[in-house]
Scaffold this motif. Structure first.
Motif, PDB file in Angstrom:
ATOM      1  N   ARG A  94      -2.102  -9.653   2.416  1.00 61.89           N
ATOM      2  CA  ARG A  94      -1.726  -8.259   3.061  1.00 61.89           C
ATOM      3  C   ARG A  94      -3.329  -7.754   3.396  1.00 61.89           C
ATOM      4  O   ARG A  94      -4.267  -7.998   2.879  1.00 61.89           O
ATOM      5  CB  ARG A  94      -1.021  -7.187   2.399  1.00 61.89           C
ATOM      6  CG  ARG A  94      -1.616  -6.579   1.048  1.00 61.89           C
ATOM      7  CD  ARG A  94      -0.707  -5.480   0.681  1.00 61.89           C
ATOM      8  NE  ARG A  94      -1.250  -5.172  -0.317  1.00 61.89           N
ATOM      9  CZ  ARG A  94      -0.722  -4.461  -1.472  1.00 61.89           C
ATOM     10  NH1 ARG A  94       0.542  -4.238  -1.325  1.00 61.89           N
ATOM     11  NH2 ARG A  94      -1.207  -3.928  -2.577  1.00 61.89           N
ATOM     12  N   MET A  95      -3.267  -6.559   4.430  1.00 60.39           N
ATOM     13  CA  MET A  95      -4.388  -6.028   4.629  1.00 60.39           C
ATOM     14  C   MET A  95      -4.682  -5.061   3.540  1.00 60.39           C
ATOM     15  O   MET A  95      -3.891  -4.510   2.985  1.00 60.39           O
ATOM     16  CB  MET A  95      -4.110  -5.201   6.149  1.00 60.39           C
ATOM     17  CG  MET A  95      -4.117  -5.840   7.449  1.00 60.39           C
ATOM     18  SD  MET A  95      -5.848  -6.939   7.721  1.00 60.39           S
ATOM     19  CE  MET A  95      -6.814  -5.697   7.901  1.00 60.39           C
ATOM     20  N   ALA A  96      -5.845  -4.976   3.253  1.00 55.70           N
ATOM     21  CA  ALA A  96      -6.471  -4.172   2.033  1.00 55.70           C
ATOM     22  C   ALA A  96      -6.277  -2.404   2.508  1.00 55.70           C
ATOM     23  O   ALA A  96      -6.202  -1.586   1.667  1.00 55.70           O
ATOM     24  CB  ALA A  96      -7.705  -4.394   1.425  1.00 55.70           C
ATOM     25  N   ALA A  97      -6.399  -2.235   3.809  1.00 57.68           N
ATOM     26  CA  ALA A  97      -6.332  -1.039   4.210  1.00 57.68           C
ATOM     27  C   ALA A  97      -5.681  -0.781   5.633  1.00 57.68           C
ATOM     28  O   ALA A  97      -5.442  -1.878   6.275  1.00 57.68           O
ATOM     29  CB  ALA A  97      -7.755  -0.443   4.668  1.00 57.68           C
ATOM     30  N   MET A 140       0.993  -1.181  -0.034  1.00 51.18           N
ATOM     31  CA  MET A 140      -0.020   0.021  -0.049  1.00 51.18           C
ATOM     32  C   MET A 140       0.959   1.183   0.068  1.00 51.18           C
ATOM     33  O   MET A 140       1.717   1.296   0.753  1.00 51.18           O
ATOM     34  CB  MET A 140      -0.856  -0.238   1.225  1.00 51.18           C
ATOM     35  CG  MET A 140      -1.978  -0.907   1.250  1.00 51.18           C
ATOM     36  SD  MET A 140      -2.882  -1.265   2.719  1.00 51.18           S
ATOM     37  CE  MET A 140      -1.740  -2.194   3.529  1.00 51.18           C
ATOM     38  N   THR A 141       0.651   2.303  -0.872  1.00 52.33           N
ATOM     39  CA  THR A 141       1.487   3.198  -1.033  1.00 52.33           C
ATOM     40  C   THR A 141       0.960   4.575  -0.243  1.00 52.33           C
ATOM     41  O   THR A 141       1.505   5.483   0.081  1.00 52.33           O
ATOM     42  CB  THR A 141       1.916   3.670  -2.495  1.00 52.33           C
ATOM     43  OG1 THR A 141       0.480   3.863  -3.152  1.00 52.33           O
ATOM     44  CG2 THR A 141       2.549   2.544  -3.114  1.00 52.33           C
ATOM     45  N   GLU A 142      -0.473   4.424  -0.145  1.00 51.72           N
ATOM     46  CA  GLU A 142      -0.907   5.475   0.918  1.00 51.72           C
ATOM     47  C   GLU A 142      -1.884   5.050   2.028  1.00 51.72           C
ATOM     48  O   GLU A 142      -2.512   3.880   1.798  1.00 51.72           O
ATOM     49  CB  GLU A 142      -1.827   6.331  -0.082  1.00 51.72           C
ATOM     50  CG  GLU A 142      -2.950   5.848  -0.722  1.00 51.72           C
ATOM     51  CD  GLU A 142      -3.637   6.936  -1.679  1.00 51.72           C
ATOM     52  OE1 GLU A 142      -4.918   7.003  -1.411  1.00 51.72           O
ATOM     53  OE2 GLU A 142      -3.126   7.456  -2.677  1.00 51.72           O
ATOM     54  N   ARG A 143      -2.126   5.645   2.814  1.00 51.64           N
ATOM     55  CA  ARG A 143      -2.974   5.299   4.060  1.00 51.64           C
ATOM     56  C   ARG A 143      -4.427   5.286   3.357  1.00 51.64           C
ATOM     57  O   ARG A 143      -4.777   6.122   3.014  1.00 51.64           O
ATOM     58  CB  ARG A 143      -2.819   6.330   5.068  1.00 51.64           C
ATOM     59  CG  ARG A 143      -3.231   5.856   6.523  1.00 51.64           C
ATOM     60  CD  ARG A 143      -3.401   6.874   7.547  1.00 51.64           C
ATOM     61  NE  ARG A 143      -4.027   6.697   8.671  1.00 51.64           N
ATOM     62  CZ  ARG A 143      -3.456   5.715   9.517  1.00 51.64           C
ATOM     63  NH1 ARG A 143      -2.370   4.908   9.477  1.00 51.64           N
ATOM     64  NH2 ARG A 143      -4.174   5.642  10.794  1.00 51.64           N
ATOM     65  N   GLU A 199      -6.110  -8.489   0.993  1.00 54.97           N
ATOM     66  CA  GLU A 199      -6.020  -8.479  -0.652  1.00 54.97           C
ATOM     67  C   GLU A 199      -4.865  -9.621  -1.022  1.00 54.97           C
ATOM     68  O   GLU A 199      -3.917  -9.545  -0.172  1.00 54.97           O
ATOM     69  CB  GLU A 199      -5.778  -7.275  -1.168  1.00 54.97           C
ATOM     70  CG  GLU A 199      -4.836  -6.541  -0.814  1.00 54.97           C
ATOM     71  CD  GLU A 199      -4.704  -5.091  -1.413  1.00 54.97           C
ATOM     72  OE1 GLU A 199      -5.859  -4.632  -1.920  1.00 54.97           O
ATOM     73  OE2 GLU A 199      -3.653  -4.364  -1.045  1.00 54.97           O
ATOM     74  N   ARG A 200      -4.842 -10.055  -2.211  1.00 57.43           N
ATOM     75  CA  ARG A 200      -3.698 -11.082  -2.638  1.00 57.43           C
ATOM     76  C   ARG A 200      -2.450  -9.955  -3.017  1.00 57.43           C
ATOM     77  O   ARG A 200      -2.843  -8.749  -3.601  1.00 57.43           O
ATOM     78  CB  ARG A 200      -4.020 -11.815  -3.718  1.00 57.43           C
ATOM     79  CG  ARG A 200      -4.866 -13.000  -3.202  1.00 57.43           C
ATOM     80  CD  ARG A 200      -5.367 -13.857  -4.365  1.00 57.43           C
ATOM     81  NE  ARG A 200      -6.398 -14.667  -4.235  1.00 57.43           N
ATOM     82  CZ  ARG A 200      -6.395 -15.706  -3.509  1.00 57.43           C
ATOM     83  NH1 ARG A 200      -5.340 -16.374  -3.465  1.00 57.43           N
ATOM     84  NH2 ARG A 200      -7.373 -16.190  -3.432  1.00 57.43           N
ATOM     85  N   LEU A 203      -1.179  -9.325  10.145  1.00 51.44           N
ATOM     86  CA  LEU A 203      -0.973  -8.532   8.698  1.00 51.44           C
ATOM     87  C   LEU A 203      -0.791  -7.202   9.049  1.00 51.44           C
ATOM     88  O   LEU A 203      -0.483  -6.297   7.960  1.00 51.44           O
ATOM     89  CB  LEU A 203      -2.087  -8.821   7.934  1.00 51.44           C
ATOM     90  CG  LEU A 203      -2.151 -10.285   7.345  1.00 51.44           C
ATOM     91  CD1 LEU A 203      -3.263 -10.501   6.487  1.00 51.44           C
ATOM     92  CD2 LEU A 203      -0.970 -10.888   6.439  1.00 51.44           C
ATOM     93  N   SER A 204      -0.890  -6.833  10.179  1.00 47.48           N
ATOM     94  CA  SER A 204      -0.965  -5.115  10.329  1.00 47.48           C
ATOM     95  C   SER A 204       0.691  -4.770  10.287  1.00 47.48           C
ATOM     96  O   SER A 204       1.470  -5.399  10.189  1.00 47.48           O
ATOM     97  CB  SER A 204      -1.265  -4.861  11.824  1.00 47.48           C
ATOM     98  OG  SER A 204      -0.418  -5.291  12.826  1.00 47.48           O
ATOM     99  N   GLY A 205       0.539  -3.545   9.838  1.00 47.30           N
ATOM    100  CA  GLY A 205       1.758  -2.873   9.504  1.00 47.30           C
ATOM    101  C   GLY A 205       2.390  -3.271   8.314  1.00 47.30           C
ATOM    102  O   GLY A 205       3.640  -3.158   8.119  1.00 47.30           O
ATOM    103  N   GLY A 206       1.585  -3.654   7.488  1.00 47.45           N
ATOM    104  CA  GLY A 206       2.208  -3.806   6.085  1.00 47.45           C
ATOM    105  C   GLY A 206       2.756  -5.048   5.754  1.00 47.45           C
ATOM    106  O   GLY A 206       3.127  -5.606   5.024  1.00 47.45           O
ATOM    107  N   GLU A 207       2.728  -6.279   6.812  1.00 47.98           N
ATOM    108  CA  GLU A 207       3.294  -7.418   6.861  1.00 47.98           C
ATOM    109  C   GLU A 207       2.577  -8.137   5.814  1.00 47.98           C
ATOM    110  O   GLU A 207       1.425  -8.120   5.423  1.00 47.98           O
ATOM    111  CB  GLU A 207       2.965  -8.009   8.211  1.00 47.98           C
ATOM    112  CG  GLU A 207       3.521  -9.525   8.057  1.00 47.98           C
ATOM    113  CD  GLU A 207       4.995  -9.384   8.851  1.00 47.98           C
ATOM    114  OE1 GLU A 207       5.607 -10.449   8.518  1.00 47.98           O
ATOM    115  OE2 GLU A 207       5.116  -8.704   9.545  1.00 47.98           O
ATOM    116  N   VAL A 208       3.146  -8.924   4.970  1.00 43.45           N
ATOM    117  CA  VAL A 208       2.658  -9.718   3.802  1.00 43.45           C
ATOM    118  C   VAL A 208       2.994 -11.159   4.158  1.00 43.45           C
ATOM    119  O   VAL A 208       4.375 -11.642   4.343  1.00 43.45           O
ATOM    120  CB  VAL A 208       3.355  -9.578   2.450  1.00 43.45           C
ATOM    121  CG1 VAL A 208       3.045 -10.307   1.497  1.00 43.45           C
ATOM    122  CG2 VAL A 208       2.845  -7.853   2.262  1.00 43.45           C
TER     123      VAL A 208
END
Length: 183
Positions: free
Chosen positions: A79-82, A1-4, A66-67, A30-35
């Motif tokens: 990853r989290m979608a948001a 994700m590039t933007e919040r 989302e994948r 998955l929080s914090g951008g974990e994949v």
């Protein structure tokens, strides 16, 4: 994700998806951008990969996860979608009591687990802040303004979700925010 981005859930069925303890634990992982792949997530959550795949697909249907494209095309990471999830005021009135209780109960378990782990570490260098303010009278507009202030304060640290780019000496933190009406 590039933007919040904040995902606002408006359908009580989507909120029901979040009421499951494994799914809330998965959101923590998955929080914090974990994949993570389903196998990696399953290991962290203590369930089978096939059960984790089921939970991931259920959350994907509502746009919660989302994948992600994998480097080799064989793995199927998620990853989290948001960055954050908000439950709309309109949909919260349609949530059955058992779903609301499960959602809140699992949230409280996560907070309790975080505090317990910190206490058990007994690290004098750990910095923690616990704040409770009760009995403040706010209009709905003022409550929304307060939520916006907290969101903006957290947005200052959006670049801190990736542990590889975090500054030296930083530690992963759990931040919980509740702004609840009282009778």
């Amino acid at each position: 994700m590039t933007e919040r981005r904040t995902l606002t859930l408006t359908d009580p069925r989507a909120i029901r998806v979040l009421a499951h303890e494994v799914r809330q634990q998965l959101m923590d992982e998955l929080s914090g951008g974990e994949v993570l792949t389903a196998t990696e997530a399953a290991k962290r959550c203590g369930i089978t990969p096939s059960a984790m795949s089921y939970h991931l697909r259920a959350m994907e249907r509502w746009g919660i996860v989302e994948r992600v494209e994998s480097a080799d095309g064989r793995e199927r990471p998620w990853r989290m979608a948001a960055e954050s999830i908000r439950i709309s005021d309109e949909s919260s009135t349609g949530i059955p009591a058992n779903v609301a209780n499960s959602l809140l109960g699992n949230f409280i378990k996560r907070v309790t687990r975080t505090v317990t782990e910190m206490v058990e570490r007994n690290d004098p260098d750990d910095h923690a802040t616990i704040s409770q303010t009760s009995g403040i009278h706010l209009t709905d507009e003022e409550a929304e303004q307060l939520d916006t202030l907290v969101s903006k304060a957290l947005a200052r640290f959006d670049d801190r979700h990736d542990p590889h780019t975090a500054p030296p000496g930083s530690h992963k933190r759990a931040i919980y925010w509740l702004n609840l009406p009282r009778p």
